[in-house]
Design a protein around this motif. Structure first.
Motif, short mmCIF file in Angstrom:
data_model
loop_
_atom_site.label_atom_id
_atom_site.label_comp_id
_atom_site.label_asym_id
_atom_site.label_seq_id
_atom_site.Cartn_x
_atom_site.Cartn_y
_atom_site.Cartn_z
N ASP A 23 1.13 -1.41 0.01
CA ASP A 23 0.13 0.44 0.02
C ASP A 23 0.69 1.20 0.19
OD1 ASP A 23 -2.23 -1.65 -0.01
OD2 ASP A 23 -2.48 -0.75 2.32
N GLY A 24 2.21 1.09 0.15
CA GLY A 24 2.73 2.17 0.03
C GLY A 24 3.34 3.07 1.04
N HIS A 25 2.68 2.45 2.13
CA HIS A 25 2.61 3.01 3.61
C HIS A 25 3.71 3.40 4.07
CE1 HIS A 25 -1.39 3.30 4.05
NE2 HIS A 25 -2.10 1.62 4.22
N HIS A 26 5.01 2.54 3.32
CA HIS A 26 6.46 2.79 4.12
C HIS A 26 6.86 4.26 3.24
CE1 HIS A 26 6.65 0.78 0.27
NE2 HIS A 26 7.68 1.11 0.29
N HIS A 27 6.39 4.35 2.22
CA HIS A 27 7.23 6.14 1.13
C HIS A 27 7.15 7.09 2.60
CE1 HIS A 27 5.47 3.91 -2.26
NE2 HIS A 27 6.71 3.69 -2.24
N LYS A 28 6.43 7.90 3.58
CA LYS A 28 6.30 8.50 4.13
C LYS A 28 8.06 8.19 5.29
CE LYS A 28 1.87 9.99 4.63
NZ LYS A 28 1.01 9.84 5.45
N LEU A 29 8.46 7.04 6.09
CA LEU A 29 9.67 6.93 6.59
C LEU A 29 10.77 6.97 5.23
CD1 LEU A 29 10.61 5.88 8.86
CD2 LEU A 29 10.14 3.77 8.21
N VAL A 30 10.25 6.08 4.11
CA VAL A 30 11.83 7.08 3.41
C VAL A 30 11.91 7.73 3.13
CG1 VAL A 30 12.62 6.09 1.41
CG2 VAL A 30 11.56 4.49 2.27
N ASP A 31 10.64 8.82 2.68
CA ASP A 31 11.20 10.32 2.56
C ASP A 31 11.52 11.06 4.00
OD1 ASP A 31 9.54 10.32 0.03
OD2 ASP A 31 8.00 10.51 0.59
N LEU A 32 11.13 10.58 4.74
CA LEU A 32 11.71 11.50 6.12
C LEU A 32 12.97 10.88 6.66
CD1 LEU A 32 11.34 12.49 9.20
CD2 LEU A 32 10.85 10.31 9.80
N LEU A 33 13.71 9.16 6.49
CA LEU A 33 15.05 10.06 6.01
C LEU A 33 16.17 10.31 5.25
CD1 LEU A 33 14.77 5.43 6.47
CD2 LEU A 33 15.02 7.58 8.57
N VAL A 34 15.05 10.33 4.32
CA VAL A 34 16.28 10.51 2.65
C VAL A 34 16.34 12.03 3.22
CG1 VAL A 34 16.01 11.60 0.53
CG2 VAL A 34 15.28 9.43 1.10
N ASP A 35 15.16 12.92 3.69
CA ASP A 35 14.88 14.52 4.46
C ASP A 35 16.50 14.55 4.95
OD1 ASP A 35 13.82 15.03 2.17
OD2 ASP A 35 11.74 14.72 3.53
N ARG A 36 16.59 13.52 6.15
CA ARG A 36 17.21 13.60 7.15
C ARG A 36 19.40 14.25 6.85
NH1 ARG A 36 16.03 13.06 12.03
NH2 ARG A 36 17.92 13.82 13.00
N ALA A 37 19.13 12.47 5.40
CA ALA A 37 20.37 12.77 4.92
C ALA A 37 20.14 13.79 4.09
CB ALA A 37 20.63 11.42 3.86
N ALA A 38 19.52 14.28 3.34
CA ALA A 38 20.34 15.82 2.16
C ALA A 38 20.69 16.55 3.73
CB ALA A 38 18.57 16.36 1.35
N ASP A 39 19.74 16.98 4.42
CA ASP A 39 20.22 17.55 5.47
C ASP A 39 21.98 17.74 6.27
OD1 ASP A 39 17.28 19.05 5.56
OD2 ASP A 39 17.02 17.97 6.81
N TRP A 40 21.77 16.60 6.39
CA TRP A 40 22.81 16.45 6.95
C TRP A 40 23.99 16.49 5.89
CZ3 TRP A 40 27.45 13.52 6.40
CH2 TRP A 40 28.19 13.17 7.22
N VAL A 41 24.04 15.87 4.38
CA VAL A 41 24.52 16.86 4.15
C VAL A 41 25.36 17.59 3.66
CG1 VAL A 41 25.50 16.42 1.36
CG2 VAL A 41 24.56 14.05 2.66
#
Length: 451
Positions: free
Chosen positions: A220-238
């Protein structure tokens, strides 16, 4: 000898219980029964004594009239009619005295057959009374018809809908909860909780159910929000750690590479890494995202079907929830529930108490305003009462029989006489009057025929 000894025995027994003539009304019955009478029984005892005196006074009056009429009837022939009436009145009074007395005791202490009926047949009377109640009152149809006519659901609803009714139910419910917690042993409850945790949480394998749940989530794609959160945190860290990336590149480059080259390489790596992360962040169909989806779906399938992955999941379960952890979980769970409930029921303003009262009032209102619900409740009550009567009617009626059987025979007779004796004395009075009229009528008819 037995007949002659009975009055002596009764006189010896009653000489210690009967009060002197100056005792207040009801003292005789109180002494005979052997305990202090209630206010209502004292009034009945006084009325019984008064009626006995009235009936006795009528008998004495008839005897006096008979004596004078019998002595003077030759001088005054019309007194023959008075004598006949008085004679009939004495016969009727004595006969009814005998009949009333025979119910409760032996007349004058003489054991005449078929007298002292209540003391002698106390057990049979109790059995008959129990059978009568069982047959006529403890009938399933009778009980159900009575409950249907009462409409218990509506009456209960009207009471529950009031603040006082809801308050009473909440108060009694709080008392039940407190009492239950006092009775329950904490160790036993914790053992039950621990057993339930082991049975329903630890014994079944975790892999397949976790895999099925994860498969639905990933599908159902409910994990996409978690992936978005991880990618956003990675982009902010970089974005915020340029120097850290450059230093890492410099530390891992060969020692013979000039420092300015390390700086250029570090800047290049940082820029490319930042572009890569931002690309993943911006593109929902990026290859990295697709790879993550594939990995997660494969993991969900392996948890359901791969024995190796299932075994690894079991190892993780054993490490996370060993025996000490399970015991601590059971202890914390029971302690939390117990303290929360006790605090809630002891506080009239707690959310639990307020919501419970509101629920009680709402249920009461529904019983009043919803005929269908009230009908169902009445039907349940009727069925329950019918089952109880059908199953335990003999036991319920047996209470009457057993209770009467435990009573002392003489005391039982005295109690019954106290309740109905006043009315029975009217039989003696009526017998005196009817006997007088009968005696006068018989004498008059005979005198007219043969005189």
């Amino acid at each position: 000898m037995q007949v002659n000894s009975e009055p002596t025995t009764r006189e010896a027994r009653t000489s210690h219980t009967l009060p002197p003539p100056s005792a207040p009304p009801g003292a005789e019955v109180r002494a005979a029964v052997g305990h202090k009478l209630s206010a209502g029984d004292a009034e009945k005892a006084a009325a019984l004594r008064k009626m006995k005196l009235v009936a006795l006074a009528l008998l004495v009056a008839m005897a006096v009239i008979f004596v004078f009429a019998f002595a003077l009837q030759k001088e005054y022939p019309w007194l023959q009619y008075v004598r006949a009436a008085a004679e009939g009145g004495m016969v009727g009074a004595l006969a009814d005295w005998f009949a009333v007395t025979a119910l409760f005791k032996y007349p004058m202490g003489i054991k005449i057959p078929h007298t002292a009926i209540i003391p002698r047949r106390k057990d049979q009377i109790g059995a008959s009374l129990g059978e009568f109640v069982e047959t006529n009152f403890l009938s399933e149809q009778v009980v159900q018809d009575k409950l249907a006519s009462v409409n218990i659901a509506r009456r209960a609803g009207e009471w529950l809908a009031t603040p006082a009714g809801a308050e009473r139910v909440a108060k009694e419910g709080a008392a039940v909860i407190r009492g239950a917690f006092k009775v329950l042993n904490d160790d036993d409850v914790q053992a039950v909780i621990e057993g339930m945790v082991r049975k329903h949480l630890l014994t079944p394998p975790w892999g397949p159910p976790v895999g099925r749940m994860a498969e639905r989530i990933f599908h159902d794609g409910h994990h996409h929000k978690l992936v978005d959160l991880l990618v956003d945190r990675a982009a902010d860290w970089v974005s915020e750690n340029h120097e850290t990336v450059s230093r890492l590149v410099s530390e891992r480059s060969p020692t013979w590479v000039p420092q300015f080259v390390d700086g250029l390489v570090g800047d290049k790596v940082y820029i490319e890494f930042l572009k890569f992360v931002r690309a993943v962040q911006a593109d929902q169909n990026h290859q990295v995202r697709q790879s993550i989806d594939k990995y997660l779906n494969d993991l969900a399938q392996d948890l359901q079907h791969d024995p190796v992955m299932i075994a690894r999941a079991e190892d993780v379960k054993a490490q996370v929830l060993g025996d000490p952890e399970v015991r601590e979980l059971a202890s914390r769970t029971w302690g939390t529930v117990k303290n929360a409930l006790l605090n809630a029921v002891d506080d009239p303003q707690s959310d639990l108490t307020i919501k419970f009262k509101a629920a009680v009032r709402d249920f009461g209102s529904r019983l009043v305003n919803d005929p269908e619900l009230a009908g169902k409740v009445n039907a349940w009550i009727g069925d329950a009462a019918g089952y109880l009567v059908r199953t335990y009617r003999s036991d319920i009626a047996g209470v009457i029989t057993d209770t009467v059987a435990r009573w002392d025979a003489e005391e039982t007779s005295q109690k019954i006489e106290l309740q109905v004796g006043k009315d029975l004395q009217f039989i003696r009075i009526n017998g005196t009057v009817v006997g007088s009229l009968a005696g006068l009528t018989i004498f008059t008819v005979a005198h007219l025929i043969f005189g």
